[in-house]
Design a protein around this motif. Structure first.
Motif, PDB file in Angstrom:
ATOM      1  N   LEU A   1     -14.912 -38.363   4.744  1.00  3.60           N
ATOM      2  CA  LEU A   1     -14.872 -37.102   5.489  1.00  3.60           C
ATOM      3  C   LEU A   1     -14.498 -35.941   4.578  1.00  3.60           C
ATOM      4  N   ALA A   2     -13.597 -36.188   3.618  1.00  2.00           N
ATOM      5  CA  ALA A   2     -13.203 -35.139   2.670  1.00  2.00           C
ATOM      6  C   ALA A   2     -14.401 -34.717   1.813  1.00  2.00           C
ATOM      7  N   ARG A   3     -15.211 -35.703   1.371  1.00  2.00           N
ATOM      8  CA  ARG A   3     -16.413 -35.374   0.570  1.00  2.00           C
ATOM      9  C   ARG A   3     -17.417 -34.593   1.406  1.00  2.00           C
ATOM     10  N   TYR A   4     -17.576 -34.986   2.659  1.00  2.00           N
ATOM     11  CA  TYR A   4     -18.502 -34.300   3.560  1.00  2.00           C
ATOM     12  C   TYR A   4     -18.054 -32.854   3.773  1.00  2.00           C
ATOM     13  N   ALA A   5     -16.767 -32.675   4.030  1.00  2.00           N
ATOM     14  CA  ALA A   5     -16.216 -31.328   4.231  1.00  2.00           C
ATOM     15  C   ALA A   5     -16.383 -30.484   2.968  1.00  2.00           C
ATOM     16  N   GLN A   6     -16.169 -31.095   1.805  1.00  2.00           N
ATOM     17  CA  GLN A   6     -16.320 -30.361   0.543  1.00  2.00           C
ATOM     18  C   GLN A   6     -17.777 -29.943   0.338  1.00  2.00           C
ATOM     19  N   ALA A   7     -18.715 -30.860   0.583  1.00  2.00           N
ATOM     20  CA  ALA A   7     -20.135 -30.557   0.395  1.00  2.00           C
ATOM     21  C   ALA A   7     -20.597 -29.468   1.365  1.00  2.00           C
ATOM     22  N   LEU A   8     -20.166 -29.556   2.623  1.00  2.00           N
ATOM     23  CA  LEU A   8     -20.608 -28.581   3.622  1.00  2.00           C
ATOM     24  C   LEU A   8     -19.797 -27.297   3.585  1.00  2.00           C
ATOM     25  N   GLY A   9     -18.753 -27.269   2.768  1.00  2.00           N
ATOM     26  CA  GLY A   9     -17.955 -26.059   2.616  1.00  2.00           C
ATOM     27  C   GLY A   9     -18.197 -25.337   1.299  1.00  2.00           C
ATOM     28  N   ASP A  10     -19.179 -25.801   0.531  1.00  2.00           N
ATOM     29  CA  ASP A  10     -19.468 -25.240  -0.794  1.00  2.00           C
ATOM     30  C   ASP A  10     -20.145 -23.869  -0.656  1.00  2.00           C
ATOM     31  N   THR A  11     -19.369 -22.817  -0.808  1.00  2.00           N
ATOM     32  CA  THR A  11     -19.878 -21.458  -0.570  1.00  2.00           C
ATOM     33  C   THR A  11     -20.832 -20.961  -1.653  1.00  2.00           C
ATOM     34  N   ARG A  12     -21.037 -21.764  -2.700  1.00  2.00           N
ATOM     35  CA  ARG A  12     -22.032 -21.369  -3.715  1.00  2.00           C
ATOM     36  C   ARG A  12     -23.443 -21.509  -3.168  1.00  2.00           C
ATOM     37  N   LEU A  13     -23.588 -22.290  -2.086  1.00  2.00           N
ATOM     38  CA  LEU A  13     -24.891 -22.502  -1.464  1.00  2.00           C
ATOM     39  C   LEU A  13     -24.887 -21.915  -0.060  1.00  2.00           C
ATOM     40  N   SER A  14     -26.064 -21.610   0.444  1.00  2.00           N
ATOM     41  CA  SER A  14     -26.145 -21.158   1.832  1.00  2.00           C
ATOM     42  C   SER A  14     -25.802 -22.338   2.738  1.00  2.00           C
TER      43      SER A  14
END
Length: 196
Positions: free
Chosen positions: A68-81
Motif C-alpha cells: 500500500l505504501a508503494r501504491y500511495a507513493q506511485a499515485l502521489g508522484d507529483t512529477r507526473l500528471s
C-alpha cells in the motif's frame, strides 16, 4: 533475545509462511508447513503468534503495508500528471508479469478472502480494510485528475476507484490460469476510462 533479533525472526516467519499460505491456502497450510518454510522449531511459532488465525492477520499486515505504501507513493508522484501516475503504475505491473519466464501469480489477499472471510470475521474485516485503503489511495489520485481536467467534472471518483479496484482483483484471479490477456484488456479499458 534482543528486540531486533525477535523482529527479524518474526518477519522471516511471516514472509515464508505467507508464501506457503498463498500457494496452499489457509486450510492447506498447517503450522508445521509454516515453520518448515521458515526453518524454525514449531515451538517458536507460538512464541510470536497466538494461533494460525493470528498469524494470517499479522501476515496480511506484513505483506500489504509495504504494498500500500508503494501504491500511495506511485499515485502521489507529483512529477507526473494524475492520469499518467495511474496508467504508469498498471502498465509497469503488466510489464512485470510479461517479463516472467513462467507466469505464476497467487494473490494472498484473494486466497484468504475466498477461503476465510466468512468463516473468520476478523480476517474478512482485515481484508476489507486493506482493499478499502487501496481504493482510497486511487480515489485521491482520481480526484486530482478531475481537478486537473483529466476527468469529467461530473465523474464519481469514489465509484470509479471502487470499480477499477474490483476489476483489478478480477484480473489477478484470472492470472492463475497463466495468461496476461485479461491484464492487457484491463489496461486498455483503463486508458479509455481515464479520458476527459
Amino acid at each position: 533475545m534482543n528486540t531486533s533479533t525477535r523482529l527479524d525472526k518474526r518477519d522471516l516467519i511471516l514472509a515464508k509462511g505467507a508464501e506457503v499460505m498463498t500457494r496452499r491456502g489457509y486450510h492447506g497450510t498447517g503450522v508445521q508447513e509454516i515453520v518448515q518454510a521458515a526453518g524454525i522449531p514449531k515451538g517458536s511459532f507460538y512464541h510470536y503468534f497466538a494461533s494460525k488465525e493470528d498469524f494470517a492477520l499479522q501476515a496480511l499486515e506484513h505483506v500489504y503495508t509495504p504494498r500500500l505504501a508503494r501504491y500511495a507513493q506511485a499515485l502521489g508522484d507529483t512529477r507526473l500528471s494524475p492520469r499518467a501516475r495511474i496508467l504508469g503504475y498498471y502498465r509497469e505491473l503488466l510489464a512485470h508479469f510479461e517479463s516472467q519466464e513462467k507466469l505464476e501469480y497467487h494473490c494472498f489477499i484473494g486466497s484468504l478472502s475466498f477461503e476465510m472471510a466468512e468463516l473468520l470475521p476478523a480476517i474478512g474485516e482485515r481484508v476489507e480494510e486493506v482493499l478499502q485503503s487501496s481504493v482510497n489511495i486511487l480515489q485521491r489520485c482520481l480526484e486530482e485528475a478531475q481537478a486537473a481536467g483529466e476527468l469529467p467534472a461530473g465523474e464519481d471518483c469514489a465509484n470509479l476507484a471502487s470499480f477499477i479496484a474490483n476489476a483489478w482483483q478480477g484480473v489477478l484471479t484470472r492470472l492463475k490460469v497463466g495468461s496476461t490477456a485479461p491484464m492487457h484488456d484491463f489496461v486498455e479499458r483503463l486508458e479509455r476510462l481515464l479520458q476527459a
